[in-house]
Write a protein that holds these residues in place. Structure first.
Motif, PDB file in Angstrom:
ATOM      1  N   PRO A  17       9.320  22.848  10.199  1.00  0.00           N
ATOM      2  CA  PRO A  17       8.384  22.439   9.150  1.00  0.00           C
ATOM      3  C   PRO A  17       8.441  20.942   8.873  1.00  0.00           C
ATOM      4  O   PRO A  17       9.495  20.315   8.948  1.00  0.00           O
ATOM      5  N   LEU A  18       7.273  20.385   8.570  1.00  0.00           N
ATOM      6  CA  LEU A  18       7.222  19.025   8.050  1.00  0.00           C
ATOM      7  C   LEU A  18       7.575  19.099   6.568  1.00  0.00           C
ATOM      8  O   LEU A  18       6.847  19.692   5.777  1.00  0.00           O
ATOM      9  N   ARG A  19       8.704  18.512   6.198  1.00  0.00           N
ATOM     10  CA  ARG A  19       9.180  18.609   4.818  1.00  0.00           C
ATOM     11  C   ARG A  19       8.565  17.552   3.910  1.00  0.00           C
ATOM     12  O   ARG A  19       8.270  17.813   2.740  1.00  0.00           O
ATOM     13  N   ALA A  20       8.373  16.327   4.444  1.00  0.00           N
ATOM     14  CA  ALA A  20       7.873  15.256   3.591  1.00  0.00           C
ATOM     15  C   ALA A  20       7.332  14.137   4.476  1.00  0.00           C
ATOM     16  O   ALA A  20       7.583  14.084   5.685  1.00  0.00           O
ATOM     17  N   TYR A  21       6.599  13.233   3.845  1.00  0.00           N
ATOM     18  CA  TYR A  21       6.133  12.046   4.548  1.00  0.00           C
ATOM     19  C   TYR A  21       6.132  10.859   3.595  1.00  0.00           C
ATOM     20  O   TYR A  21       6.115  11.005   2.374  1.00  0.00           O
ATOM     21  N   TYR A  22       6.165   9.664   4.188  1.00  0.00           N
ATOM     22  CA  TYR A  22       6.014   8.429   3.425  1.00  0.00           C
ATOM     23  C   TYR A  22       4.927   7.603   4.096  1.00  0.00           C
ATOM     24  O   TYR A  22       4.904   7.477   5.334  1.00  0.00           O
ATOM     25  N   PHE A  23       4.024   7.043   3.307  1.00  0.00           N
ATOM     26  CA  PHE A  23       2.934   6.230   3.852  1.00  0.00           C
ATOM     27  C   PHE A  23       2.907   4.870   3.168  1.00  0.00           C
ATOM     28  O   PHE A  23       2.979   4.761   1.946  1.00  0.00           O
ATOM     29  N   SER A  24       2.836   3.820   3.976  1.00  0.00           N
ATOM     30  CA  SER A  24       2.501   2.494   3.482  1.00  0.00           C
ATOM     31  C   SER A  24       1.742   1.793   4.594  1.00  0.00           C
ATOM     32  O   SER A  24       1.575   2.332   5.691  1.00  0.00           O
ATOM     33  N   LYS A  25       1.298   0.596   4.311  1.00  0.00           N
ATOM     34  CA  LYS A  25       0.529  -0.137   5.311  1.00  0.00           C
ATOM     35  C   LYS A  25       1.331  -0.365   6.580  1.00  0.00           C
ATOM     36  O   LYS A  25       0.806  -0.289   7.690  1.00  0.00           O
ATOM     37  N   ASP A  26       2.632  -0.646   6.417  1.00  0.00           N
ATOM     38  CA  ASP A  26       3.467  -1.022   7.560  1.00  0.00           C
ATOM     39  C   ASP A  26       4.377   0.080   8.063  1.00  0.00           C
ATOM     40  O   ASP A  26       4.941  -0.043   9.148  1.00  0.00           O
ATOM     41  N   GLY A  76       0.829  -1.204   0.000  1.00  0.00           N
ATOM     42  CA  GLY A  76       0.000   0.000   0.000  1.00  0.00           C
ATOM     43  C   GLY A  76       0.853   1.238   0.000  1.00  0.00           C
ATOM     44  O   GLY A  76       2.036   1.242   0.265  1.00  0.00           O
ATOM     45  N   GLY A  77       0.254   2.377  -0.275  1.00  0.00           N
ATOM     46  CA  GLY A  77       0.979   3.628  -0.252  1.00  0.00           C
ATOM     47  C   GLY A  77       1.525   3.986  -1.614  1.00  0.00           C
ATOM     48  O   GLY A  77       1.401   3.273  -2.588  1.00  0.00           O
ATOM     49  N   SER A  78       2.174   5.146  -1.670  1.00  0.00           N
ATOM     50  CA  SER A  78       2.612   5.685  -2.945  1.00  0.00           C
ATOM     51  C   SER A  78       4.017   5.250  -3.319  1.00  0.00           C
ATOM     52  O   SER A  78       4.482   5.549  -4.393  1.00  0.00           O
ATOM     53  N   LYS A  79       4.760   4.542  -2.415  1.00  0.00           N
ATOM     54  CA  LYS A  79       6.134   4.093  -2.650  1.00  0.00           C
ATOM     55  C   LYS A  79       7.069   5.266  -2.915  1.00  0.00           C
ATOM     56  O   LYS A  79       8.085   5.121  -3.573  1.00  0.00           O
ATOM     57  N   LYS A  80       6.745   6.444  -2.428  1.00  0.00           N
ATOM     58  CA  LYS A  80       7.642   7.578  -2.602  1.00  0.00           C
ATOM     59  C   LYS A  80       7.375   8.600  -1.510  1.00  0.00           C
ATOM     60  O   LYS A  80       6.359   8.544  -0.821  1.00  0.00           O
ATOM     61  N   LEU A  81       8.326   9.518  -1.355  1.00  0.00           N
ATOM     62  CA  LEU A  81       8.166  10.605  -0.398  1.00  0.00           C
ATOM     63  C   LEU A  81       7.271  11.685  -1.012  1.00  0.00           C
ATOM     64  O   LEU A  81       7.435  12.044  -2.178  1.00  0.00           O
ATOM     65  N   ILE A  82       6.373  12.214  -0.194  1.00  0.00           N
ATOM     66  CA  ILE A  82       5.518  13.318  -0.619  1.00  0.00           C
ATOM     67  C   ILE A  82       5.982  14.567   0.107  1.00  0.00           C
ATOM     68  O   ILE A  82       6.000  14.597   1.348  1.00  0.00           O
ATOM     69  N   PHE A  83       6.382  15.601  -0.640  1.00  0.00           N
ATOM     70  CA  PHE A  83       6.959  16.799  -0.049  1.00  0.00           C
ATOM     71  C   PHE A  83       5.912  17.904   0.108  1.00  0.00           C
ATOM     72  O   PHE A  83       4.900  17.934  -0.607  1.00  0.00           O
ATOM     73  N   PHE A  84       6.203  18.828   1.044  1.00  0.00           N
ATOM     74  CA  PHE A  84       5.355  19.992   1.286  1.00  0.00           C
ATOM     75  C   PHE A  84       6.138  21.275   1.029  1.00  0.00           C
ATOM     76  O   PHE A  84       7.374  21.271   0.971  1.00  0.00           O
ATOM     77  N   PRO A 133      -6.307   7.689   2.704  1.00  0.00           N
ATOM     78  CA  PRO A 133      -6.961   8.978   2.408  1.00  0.00           C
ATOM     79  C   PRO A 133      -7.104   9.858   3.649  1.00  0.00           C
ATOM     80  O   PRO A 133      -6.874  11.069   3.589  1.00  0.00           O
ATOM     81  N   GLU A 134      -7.460   9.254   4.772  1.00  0.00           N
ATOM     82  CA  GLU A 134      -7.615  10.043   5.996  1.00  0.00           C
ATOM     83  C   GLU A 134      -6.266  10.507   6.523  1.00  0.00           C
ATOM     84  O   GLU A 134      -6.121  11.647   6.978  1.00  0.00           O
ATOM     85  N   PHE A 135      -5.250   9.637   6.453  1.00  0.00           N
ATOM     86  CA  PHE A 135      -3.907  10.041   6.867  1.00  0.00           C
ATOM     87  C   PHE A 135      -3.414  11.200   6.006  1.00  0.00           C
ATOM     88  O   PHE A 135      -2.856  12.180   6.514  1.00  0.00           O
TER      89      PHE A 135
END
Length: 662
Positions: free
Chosen positions: A428-437, A347-355, A409-411
């Protein structure tokens, strides 16, 4: 028969009236007795103004009309224990009952049924338990009922339908089970059952409510999407839709009566054909997957092997000088990134999402984070923080979250609100990574660590004392940072203010960190350590108000002034927490016993220190309404600093200090 004398008539009337139940109970004296019984049961030390020397209608939280108590509002008053029976029911003229943000336990007493005028009940964020009693459903005038953030259990009763004037019903954050009954409440406009153990389909009458009303449950339908077996054409619970043209004449003019139903043989043939079609499709998919797997290149296999070997590297944490640390696992960041890259975390985007400004041109990617060396910075309630040094030499702080089970989606929605806060006094929060685990957050790395380490670290004789100007500057910068977070919305809060979340640049300039993290955890989350910063009304760390933030900041100010860590269970032999210990000393006299010994050497700022101490006491008031706003706190600290620095403008650390580490 001779007429009775007037005095005798009056006496007889009094005797008769006194025999009528409740006639003389409906007066202010009876209301006062009921309130005193309530105070004895749950608020002996919390309600000092409730005494015989003060008129009842002037008591804290009490409002009267026409000689009767009509409102009782005690939010965050420090009430503790179980509400007694046959007490609240004596306040028969009561229209509003607010006991939110206290520590009340046990069931709701049954005598609420004796309050026919009651229109609003605010019991949210206590520890009430059991089922919602039948007495609540007798309150025909009830317009607003808020039971959120308690421990109520059992099924949601269909008897809520008896409250036909109800406009607001909040039941979120409890342990209700089963399905939501069909609720037919014509005036209901606000409804929330999020974070309960509910299941089944959302009733049609409630599908107009927003998605936020049903989060964290096993419900389906309406704003949560279709239930299993439900289609857009045949909603659950509705009659099946007839085939198109089933009741109209066909193009040739024949009536619908000439259309024949399909025979049993035809239906069987269609079913067998569908089964063979599905099997053929599955066989084709299987063959394609096998072909793709066998054609993978050697380079891909080598790359996967390299990634899997990354996890054991750097197993021992390193200190600043590179020596081995305390044995904690340092390769966790690399392991998380490796798992993400190889598909181990589904699950997840397999990449870092930046802000922020980095979103347009990310300075590194997940591969760079995979190759980074890491060391443990510390473990907190929401996860473990690491320092990750890229091959380019730049450093970032990575927090590996725990106890986060939100769907993506909620995360993503909640983390976007955190990442949107871009301010020079907020890390600042620069980036995040999301997956199931794995859930990783990437921040700027702050080289000087936290205020907590600076205050409570090495206090040997060779230590450089932390002077008044530095402490007051840290207080001002932190106050402005929190005030900015509050300015982003009426319900926006930091949620976890403490000295370990105030980080420092190399010039000792403060930055507020880790804001908003409590919103990412689930309802079952419970910190392992009791925090001495938490406001008394807070029972759910996912829902921290701005006034609760102010309380935490007040404790932070007391920590700066006293040098004492509030996270200990007690700060002295009397068993008092930090705010109450300070107040006990101040009640006696303004004494040097309160202040940190390192501050006492600065003899020309005693008045300013006392002013800041008074501000800290105001911020840590037990009642939320008595606390100032964070913007007021920042303004008062600025004024105090100006007076101590001879009216020259207090230094604003915004935009100064070390360069960002990215």
């Amino acid at each position: 028969m001779a007429p009775m004398p007037a005095p005798a008539v009056a006496l007889a009337v009094l005797v008769l009236l006194s025999a009528v139940p409740g006639y003389f109970s409906d007066d202010l004296n009876t209301d006062a007795q009921a309130l005193q019984a309530l105070r004895s049961a749950v608020g002996k030390s919390a309600l000092p103004s409730w005494n015989s020397s003060t008129p009842t209608c002037n008591w804290q939280g009490v409002t009267c009309e026409s000689g009767r108590v009509t409102e009782l509002r005690l939010p965050g008053a420090g009430l503790m224990g179980t509400l007694p029976s046959n007490v609240l029911g004596n306040l028969s003229a009561l229209r509003t009952l607010s006991l939110r943000y206290n520590a009340l336990t046990g069931p709701i007493p049954d005598d609420l049924s004796r309050l026919p005028e009651l229109r609003a009940i605010y019991f949210q964020h206590n520890s009430f338990s059991g089922e919602v009693p039948a007495s609540v459903f007798t309150l025909k005038n009830l317009v607003r009922l808020d039971l959120a953030g308690n421990k109520f259990s059992g099924e949601i009763s269909p008897d809520f339908n008896k409250l036909n004037r109800l406009g607001t019903l909040f039941l979120d954050g409890n342990s209700f089970t089963g399905e939501i009954p069909k609720l037919d409440l014509p005036t209901l406009s606000q409804f929330n059952v999020s974070y309960n153990k509910l299941n089944g389909s959302i009733p049609r009458s409630l599908r107009k409510m927003p998605k936020d009303s049903f989060l964290g449950t096993g419900l389906c339908g309406g704003p949560l999407g279709l239930c299993p077996g439900e289609t857009a054409l045949t909603p659950a619970g509705s009659p099946e839709v007839q085939p198109a043209g089933g009741g109209a004449a066909d193009a040739g003019g024949a009536s619908s009566g000439t259309k024949k139903k399909l025979s049993g043989g035809a239906i069987a043939g269609i079913a067998i054909g569908c089964v063979f079609g599905v099997l053929l499709l599955l066989a084709l998919i299987f063959l394609l997957c096998r072909k793709k797997s066998s054609s993978s290149t050697p380079a891909t296999a080598v790359e996967k092997g390299r990634d899997l070997q990354m996890a054991p590297m750097d197993m021992e944490p390193k200190g600043q000088n590179g020596s081995a640390g305390n044995g904690a696992h340092v390769g966790a960041v690399a392991a998380a990134a490796a798992a993400a890259k190889t598909g181990g975390a589904t699950g997840g985007s397999k990449k870092l999402i930046f802000f922020g400004p980095m979103a347009a041109a990310p300075p590194f990617d997940l591969e760079d984070l995979l190759r980074a060396s890491a060391e443990v910075l510390g473990k907190g309630a929401f996860g473990t923080a690491y320092k990750a040094v890229m091959e380019s030499g730049s450093a970032v702080a990575v927090k590996r979250l725990k106890d986060v089970d939100l769907p993506e989606p909620e995360f993503r929605e909640r983390i976007a609100a955190i990442g949107a806060v871009q301010h020079e006094l907020v890390v600042p929060l620069r980036a995040y990574y999301f997956s199931k685990d794995e859930k990783l957050l990437v921040y700027d790395y702050m080289s000087m660590g936290s205020l907590s380490a600076l205050l409570h670290g090495n206090r040997a004789s060779g230590r450089t004392p932390l002077d008044w100007e530095t402490r007051s500057a840290i207080a001002l910068a932190a106050a402005r940072g929190v005030a900015h977070i509050h300015s982003t919305g009426p319900t926006a809060s930091h949620g976890n203010i403490k000295s370990s979340n105030v980080l420092l640049t190399k010039n000792y300039e403060a930055r507020v960190s880790d804001h908003g993290l409590p919103t990412l955890v689930g309802p079952s989350f419970s910190p392992t350590r009791v925090s001495g910063y938490r406001a008394p009304e807070v029972t759910d760390i996912r829902r921290v108000s701005q006034k609760a933030d102010v309380y935490s900041f007040g404790v932070l100010l007391l920590e700066l002034l006293t040098g004492k860590a509030p996270t200990h269970a007690v700060v002295n032999e009397e068993g008092l927490d930090l705010p109450r210990w300070v107040q006990s000393v101040v009640r006696e006299e303004w004494t040097a016993e309160v202040f940190d010994q390192e501050l006492l050497r600065y003899q020309n700022v005693e008045e300013e220190m006392v002013q800041l101490l008074q501000l800290a006491i105001d911020c840590s008031a037990q009642h939320p309404d008595r606390r100032p706003s964070m913007s007021e706190v920042a303004a008062r600290i600025d004024e105090i600093r100006r007076s101590s620095l001879g009216d020259r403008p207090a230094t604003d650390s915004a935009g100064e200090g070390e360069e960002p580490s990215l």
